[in-house]
Design an enzyme around this catalytic site. Structure first.
Site, PDB file in Angstrom:
ATOM      1  N   HIS A 195      -5.524  33.950 -49.596  1.00  0.00           N
ATOM      2  CA  HIS A 195      -5.567  32.580 -49.072  1.00  0.00           C
ATOM      3  C   HIS A 195      -6.456  31.644 -49.900  1.00  0.00           C
ATOM      4  O   HIS A 195      -5.968  30.720 -50.535  1.00  0.00           O
ATOM      5  CB  HIS A 195      -6.084  32.583 -47.626  1.00  0.00           C
TER       6      HIS A 195
HETATM    7  O1  RIB Z   1      -6.454  32.115 -42.276  1.00  0.00           O
HETATM    8  C1  RIB Z   1      -7.034  32.456 -43.511  1.00  0.00           C
HETATM    9  C2  RIB Z   1      -8.386  31.833 -43.649  1.00  0.00           C
HETATM   10  O2  RIB Z   1      -9.236  32.340 -42.628  1.00  0.00           O
HETATM   11  C3  RIB Z   1      -9.080  32.192 -44.971  1.00  0.00           C
HETATM   12  O3  RIB Z   1      -9.948  31.148 -45.328  1.00  0.00           O
HETATM   13  C4  RIB Z   1      -9.870  33.409 -44.622  1.00  0.00           C
HETATM   14  O4  RIB Z   1     -11.024  33.577 -45.444  1.00  0.00           O
HETATM   15  C5  RIB Z   1     -10.303  33.080 -43.220  1.00  0.00           C
HETATM   16  O5  RIB Z   1     -11.455  32.271 -43.306  1.00  0.00           O
END
Ligand code: RIB
Ligand code: CA
Length: 315
Positions: free
Chosen positions: A244
């Site tokens: 992500h």
């Molecule tokens: O949904 C993914 C996000 O939530 C990313 O930033 C992960 O690190 C968590 O913080």
């Protein structure tokens, strides 16, 4: 003539994917990381500010100031994700406790002071976690809204729905009230939602390439990935897991790897059923003013090639 580096503040809740994003940023001369502001999210603040410093030390960058910020959302109780990231938030590899100091200044005050002391619209906030710090800074010092060049944030989802509830992505779900403040502030926003990050899936070949990298960083990222991808692969039945937060830094470095639309995005902050949802007007049906560039495609191979090339720069 190379361009002057882009000035960024990384706001983050490390988390293995946050850690990879930080490593990517610190390996990229196109970016000047003015500071890392930590927030409660994946794990409590007491761990996220330690984890951020562990990553800076792994990168050999103890020059980067790390700040502790908000330890809970604006209004709601904190929800964390140890089930994904492990009890330390950086499970997968044991890193030594950091020796670099935590800055005494609060993340919110660092954000305000840095923006007030810099020329207008010269600093981008790269937001990798719940947006509590940025929202608190805007509430405490509304004048900074016009001073922020852009906020590029990992969060939300539209076609992909949510990952912590059917309609909400984790960062938005943890602090929907903060997201609502940020999305209403009139600041140029680029949203990197699950619609993008769920296409940024790791692969065994890519992870094995990192494991074989001739430095400390590659194997560390491989170990983190081995750990956190088990959750997503089990949940989605996929071959790899979404990286992500590095997508935010990938966008900063090579925006041409992504496509999206300038649309209206509102945050649901009240409904018990859909709280944290990013209501993205992808088909322009509401007539509401566009307030965000909402991305939805990524050149997956180009992104992972960039990530490998940059991580290989570490000694
Ligand atoms: O949904 C993914 C996000 O939530 C990313 O930033 C992960 O690190 C968590 O913080
Ligand atoms: Ca994060």
């Amino acid at each position: 003539m190379s361009q002057a580096p882009t000035q960024i503040i990384i706001d983050t809740d490390p988390g293995q994917d946050d850690a990879v994003a930080i490593l990517l940023a610190l390996a990229s001369p196109e970016l000047n990381v003015l500071g890392i502001t930590t927030v409660a999210g994946n794990v409590p603040l007491a761990l996220t500010h330690v984890n951020a410093r562990k990553v800076c030390e792994l990168a050999g960058r103890t020059d980067i100031p790390v700040f502790a910020g908000c330890d809970k959302p604006l209004k709601r109780d904190l929800i964390t994700a140890e089930n994904v990231h492990g009890k330390t938030g950086l499970d997968g590899i044991e890193l030594p406790a950091p020796s670099m100091p935590l800055q005494a200044q609060h993340s919110v005050d660092f954000i305000i002071k840095t923006l007030r002391n810099a020329p207008e619209k010269t600093i981008t906030i790269c937001s990798l976690g719940p947006m509590t710090n940025t929202a608190q800074a805007l509430l405490k010092a509304p004048d900074i809204a016009s001073r922020i060049a852009k906020i590029v944030l990992m969060g939300g989802g539209f076609f992909e729905g949510g990952n912590i509830t059917p309609s909400a992505e984790f960062n938005m779900f943890v602090d929907p009230d903060a997201a609502k403040v940020v999305f209403a502030a009139g600041i140029p926003l680029t949203v990197v939602p699950l619609d993008v990050t769920h296409k940024a899936l790791t692969s065994k070949a890519w992870v094995d390439g990192l494991r074989a990298m001739n430095n400390q960083v590659g194997p560390a990222v491989a170990a983190w990935t081995d750990f956190f991808e088990r959750y997503d692969m089990e949940k989605y039945g996929s071959e790899g897991a979404p990286l992500h937060d590095p997508c935010v830094i990938g966008y900063m470095l090579k925006p041409e790897l992504f496509t999206g639309r300038q649309i209206n995005v509102e945050i649901e902050a009240d409904s018990p059923l859909t709280v944290g949802a990013t209501v993205a007007d992808w088909w322009y049906v509401t007539g509401r003013t566009a307030n965000a560039e909402f991305l939805n495609t990524i050149n997956r191979d180009g992104f992972f090639d960039l990530l490998t090339e940059r991580l290989s720069r570490y000694a």
